[in-house]
Design a protein around this motif. Sequence first.
Motif, short mmCIF file in Angstrom:
data_model
loop_
_atom_site.label_atom_id
_atom_site.label_comp_id
_atom_site.label_asym_id
_atom_site.label_seq_id
_atom_site.Cartn_x
_atom_site.Cartn_y
_atom_site.Cartn_z
N GLN A 130 -3.24 138.62 85.85
CA GLN A 130 -2.35 137.57 86.41
C GLN A 130 -3.23 136.99 87.54
O GLN A 130 -4.32 137.85 87.88
CB GLN A 130 -1.15 137.94 87.10
N VAL A 138 1.35 144.08 90.24
CA VAL A 138 0.97 143.32 89.43
C VAL A 138 -0.35 144.16 88.49
O VAL A 138 -0.94 143.59 87.67
CB VAL A 138 0.53 141.97 89.38
N GLU A 175 -6.18 141.60 80.34
CA GLU A 175 -6.17 140.16 81.00
C GLU A 175 -5.22 140.49 82.17
O GLU A 175 -4.07 141.17 82.14
CB GLU A 175 -5.39 139.40 79.95
N GLU A 199 -3.45 136.53 90.55
CA GLU A 199 -3.38 136.78 91.87
C GLU A 199 -4.31 137.81 92.16
O GLU A 199 -5.04 138.31 92.97
CB GLU A 199 -1.91 137.81 92.35
N SER A 250 -4.09 132.55 95.90
CA SER A 250 -3.25 131.77 94.59
C SER A 250 -2.54 130.59 95.38
O SER A 250 -2.27 129.82 94.61
CB SER A 250 -2.35 132.69 94.18
#
Length: 573
Positions: free
Chosen positions: A387, A503, A385, A389, A464
């Motif tokens: 984020q 990230v 999973e 962005e 985003s």
Amino acid sequence: MKINDVEKLTGLTQKAIRLYESKGLIQISRSENGYRNYSQENVNTLKTIKLFREAGITITDIKLYLCGVVSLDELLSKRKKEILDEKGKNSEQYQFCDNITSMIINGGKGDNKIFTESEEITQLTFGTLCVGIDLGTTTISAVVMDMDSKEQVEVYSTPHRSHIPSKDYSEQRVDVILEKAEKLLCHIIKAYKGIVSIGITGQMHGIVYVDSNGKAVSNLINWQDKRADRVLEGGVTACEEIKQLTGESVFTGYGIATHYYNLKRGLVPESAVGFCSIMDLFAMRLCGMNEALTHTSIGAAIGLFDIKNGCFMREKLRILGIEEDLVPRVTSSTQIIGSWNGISISVPIGDNQASFIGSMRQIGDSVLINIGTGSQISAVSDYCELQPEIELRPFIEGKYLVCGSALCGGSAYAMLEKFFRSYAVSIGMKDTPQYSIMNKIAKEAYSGAERGVRVNTSFYGKRSDPDCRGSIEGIDAYNFTPSALILGLLKGICEELHQLYTVFPEKKSHVVASGGAVKKNPVFKNLIEDRFEMDVSLNRITEEAATGAALFSALAIGLLKYEEGFPEFIKYS
């Protein structure tokens, strides 16, 4: 006539004449005693070749013209664009290109000076060959790969000029793309024996509507189309309505968003029984299929796709009133789907995935940075999973790609070049590209450890946060200089990619840098190394997507094994 006579008539050296023969540009008959016998037609062709080579046109492109794959206008337009990017309209070669057509009409008459050919005669026999073809937004590219020598034998790239002018939509003529692609493949299989497989890739997200016979009944509505951002009757856009009804985000330009808008506006062709990508349609055409089979790497780029389970979200399609049969069948397998002229055709894959295969020597421990018009950072991963962005895309062999994209990237550098060029023109200088000067200034600024300014390169926003914009900060009395601005902008491009990398679920130990902007500006490599604190290799493979498609097809027929990539085929500078 003998080669000595041809040398005098054409202004070409014997070495050049033999090179063009070896490359298949001219066909020479032989006399009974085995000597070459050149015809007047050969002489006329050689005169034309000489004009093209003096203009800097590649032998590969000349071959495509002589074989009827591209027209004279297409050939010269491509070269003029290359010159425009390198030197500008005022260069001698650009002016020479403008005069070539009339010279050819007059029998290929140029000057009588001897033309010295720099290219050498290379290997004329090859091993087992695989071909990759990339149906891009503006060009069709292809690569012939020798599986034995593990080298690119020949690389092709030709514009297809299929775009349909429109202020409302972004569409392209399907027949132009497919006919140009098939012409190119026909030329390749005629030029090379021993081809065992063909891999196909191309621009993602866009769709073509097809009928029950597998024929196109619409234009290609490509990824640049913005109709899904238009407001519908309910006061929201198609993308916003999809989000409200399904809870899923589908971006404008994605096939599902495009189709939903068409559905609401009554724009779906009556005879359409489904839609698919342009590369799936090309595979159908080659293999004589009437139904598309799409790889998960392409299916996920259409929208409303369950990445984990490798299928479309059929319940959410029903909520939108989209019939399940409209979306293509999906496979995650590395497989052969048919044949063309006795050559195996592998299931097409997405261009992002193909480029990754064609760029990475060791896929598991490296991250790929590509800086062209935009910029992107990607790495292979297991399912996870992520984020908002960054996104997870299906790859091959049960793996996924973690991808982060910056909307500006290399186009930020183009904006700065336009700024400097407009100033140069305003003070009476020639309208010529400033990139070489900017690259020189950047190199000197980096070598001199110049501080630069802080440039946020989000000039087109972020995925985003579409409304955010770039900025220039940290200006003082000592760094308000062209060199500080150039270096600061290059650092800003690297910083935007690094923020995306922070990230990523897995960290890597090595960076591979690719794309036109990186290859043309050596400072990028240094700045990437500094910001990411990793060694950086420059990929020297050309047409990475087509190369990746060729290697994928070799994998599909069992000619190669996947060992975290195909390291023997990928070359780094």
